[in-house]
Design a protein around this motif. Structure first.
Motif, PDB file in Angstrom:
ATOM      1  N   ALA A 166      72.779   8.247  -2.697  1.00 22.66           N
ATOM      2  CA  ALA A 166      72.096   8.400  -1.411  1.00 22.66           C
ATOM      3  C   ALA A 166      72.189   9.838  -0.918  1.00 22.66           C
ATOM      4  CB  ALA A 166      72.702   7.441  -0.391  1.00 22.66           C
ATOM      5  N   GLU A 167      73.359  10.437  -1.049  1.00 28.09           N
ATOM      6  CA  GLU A 167      73.544  11.806  -0.580  1.00 28.09           C
ATOM      7  C   GLU A 167      72.627  12.769  -1.321  1.00 28.09           C
ATOM      8  OE1 GLU A 167      77.128  15.117   0.027  1.00 28.09           O
ATOM      9  OE2 GLU A 167      77.504  13.255  -1.078  1.00 28.09           O
ATOM     10  N   ALA A 177      71.850  -1.232  -1.887  1.00 33.66           N
ATOM     11  CA  ALA A 177      72.325  -0.702  -0.610  1.00 33.66           C
ATOM     12  C   ALA A 177      71.863   0.739  -0.398  1.00 33.66           C
ATOM     13  CB  ALA A 177      73.848  -0.779  -0.557  1.00 33.66           C
ATOM     14  N   VAL A 178      71.731   1.500  -1.462  1.00 37.64           N
ATOM     15  CA  VAL A 178      71.279   2.883  -1.337  1.00 37.64           C
ATOM     16  C   VAL A 178      69.808   2.913  -0.950  1.00 37.64           C
ATOM     17  CG1 VAL A 178      70.813   5.011  -2.608  1.00 37.64           C
ATOM     18  CG2 VAL A 178      72.993   3.824  -2.913  1.00 37.64           C
ATOM     19  N   GLN A 179      69.008   2.074  -1.594  1.00 38.63           N
ATOM     20  CA  GLN A 179      67.587   2.026  -1.261  1.00 38.63           C
ATOM     21  C   GLN A 179      67.383   1.558   0.185  1.00 38.63           C
ATOM     22  OE1 GLN A 179      67.436  -0.413  -4.611  1.00 38.63           O
ATOM     23  NE2 GLN A 179      66.167   0.943  -5.873  1.00 38.63           N
ATOM     24  N   ASP A 180      68.214   0.608   0.617  1.00 37.92           N
ATOM     25  CA  ASP A 180      68.153   0.150   2.010  1.00 37.92           C
ATOM     26  C   ASP A 180      68.569   1.267   2.966  1.00 37.92           C
ATOM     27  OD1 ASP A 180      67.347  -2.361   1.188  1.00 37.92           O
ATOM     28  OD2 ASP A 180      69.363  -3.227   1.256  1.00 37.92           O
ATOM     29  N   GLN A 181      69.567   2.033   2.563  1.00 43.89           N
ATOM     30  CA  GLN A 181      70.033   3.145   3.394  1.00 43.89           C
ATOM     31  C   GLN A 181      68.933   4.183   3.589  1.00 43.89           C
ATOM     32  OE1 GLN A 181      73.662   4.949   1.968  1.00 43.89           O
ATOM     33  NE2 GLN A 181      73.504   6.709   3.344  1.00 43.89           N
ATOM     34  N   THR A 230      66.562   2.875   6.133  1.00 46.43           N
ATOM     35  CA  THR A 230      67.164   2.971   7.463  1.00 46.43           C
ATOM     36  C   THR A 230      67.044   4.390   8.005  1.00 46.43           C
ATOM     37  OG1 THR A 230      68.717   1.189   6.965  1.00 46.43           O
ATOM     38  CG2 THR A 230      69.297   2.644   8.788  1.00 46.43           C
ATOM     39  N   ALA A 231      67.085   5.368   7.093  1.00 49.85           N
ATOM     40  CA  ALA A 231      66.968   6.768   7.491  1.00 49.85           C
ATOM     41  C   ALA A 231      65.521   7.154   7.794  1.00 49.85           C
ATOM     42  CB  ALA A 231      67.529   7.662   6.389  1.00 49.85           C
TER      43      ALA A 231
END
Length: 338
Positions: free
Chosen positions: A126-127, A147-151, A154-155
């Protein structure tokens, strides 16, 4: 059909007219019935169908996950799947200059200088993605974690999911879906037309004046992972398109992949083994075939007849599928003397 994610999980890793002149084969045997032939696509860089087309945005599409996504800016694209197919497609649509992040599998020359956002080969960072300030992320469920794709969503970043299956019949639809998401539907239609013609040309290159070969697809990673392909493996579609019979399917396999056993190999009785280059090298090349159960009792094993192709190319099923088929046809039916 989700054959390739299953295979990877099992391994815990894992010009508008195409001609055979664009593909090469390297042979270490004496005839087309003996030895190893490596099928090579001479230039793995995608060929843009247009030069930096202007996307018609905003574009609203429903992703493979059922989520409706609106893309308003395609100037900074991140592509992420296990096979490099999405990156290949974006480049082939003419938007390669807009790609700011790509997966490890996107290893063709023109993409190598683009930051790799899957440094471990399979897991998204994600970073790393957020640092690239993407305006859209193209991905699928073959890579994660989710969870990364969802993050990223969310961004506020548009994340479009595509079908993770890699099949011959799915190639046009995948190209169309990517083109629609990026607002270049006309270029998508042109690319589909070119790709379908190249696939048809490659099929037409198959000799009609010889006995039909039985070809078995083996996925190997040393002695720990030995899998025989069956119906729906993806390789079966390539084999059939090349005018041959998928030996695993013909022997009665009912699953996409099955662990290699002596009984399974003897029943399949392939004339040729189709393998990924890395898999063949992981067993020590042709000499390592004798360590695979049942291989010695097959025509392919007795003749050490293997056709191999780069791991990142063979089952990618992207816009270069016609080239892949042409290279395989060349390797199977017209290997260079050597």
């Amino acid at each position: 059909m989700r054959y390739f994610p299953r295979l990877l999980a099992a391994s815990a890793a894992i010009a508008s007219v195409i001609t055979l002149a664009a593909c090469t084969s390297v042979t270490t045997g004496d005839t087309d019935q003996h030895g190893r032939t490596t099928a090579v696509v001479a230039n793995t860089d995608p060929r843009p169908i247009a030069d930096n087309p202007t996307p018609q945005l905003p574009a609203t599409v429903r992703g493979f996950d059922g989520v409706e996504v609106t893309v308003t800016d395609a100037s900074r694209i991140v592509t992420a799947d296990r096979y490099g197919t999405l990156t290949q497609t974006v480049f082939a649509l003419g938007l390669g200059d807009n790609v700011v992040g790509r997966d490890t599998a996107s290893a063709f020359p023109s993409a190598l200088d683009i930051p790799d956002i899957t440094p471990g080969g399979q897991s998204l960072s994600a970073e790393a993605i957020l640092n690239l300030a993407p305006t859209v992320v193209l991905t699928d469920t073959s890579i994660g974690p989710k969870a990364v794709q969802d993050q990223l969503r969310t961004a506020g970043i548009p994340v479009v999911f595509f079908d993770p299956a890699r099949t011959l019949e799915g190639v046009p639809g995948q190209i169309t879906a990517v083109a629609q998401a990026l607002g270049v539907p006309a270029q998508g239609a042109e690319l589909v037309e070119r790709t379908e013609k190249e696939i048809a040309d490659a099929k037409a290159s198959v000799p009609q004046d010889r006995d039909k070969l039985e070809i078995a697809f083996l996925y190997l990673r040393g002695s720990a992972i030995m899998i025989l392909g069956g119906p729906g493996s993806g390789a079966d579609a390539l084999i059939e398109a090349l005018g041959a019979t998928d030996a695993g399917t013909a022997s009665g396999l009912t699953q996409q992949f099955q662990p290699v056993t002596s009984e399974a190999m003897i029943a399949a009785a392939p004339d040729v083994l189709l393998m990924m280059t890395g898999g063949l090298e992981s067993i020590g090349g042709l000499d390592g075939l004798e360590n695979i159960p049942g291989i010695a009792q097959t025509p392919a094993g007795q003749n050490k007849r293997v056709v191999d192709m780069s791991d990142s190319v063979l089952l990618s099923f992207g816009p270069n599928t016609g080239q892949i088929l042409a290279a395989l046809s060349d390797a199977i039916y017209r290997p260079a003397a050597g």
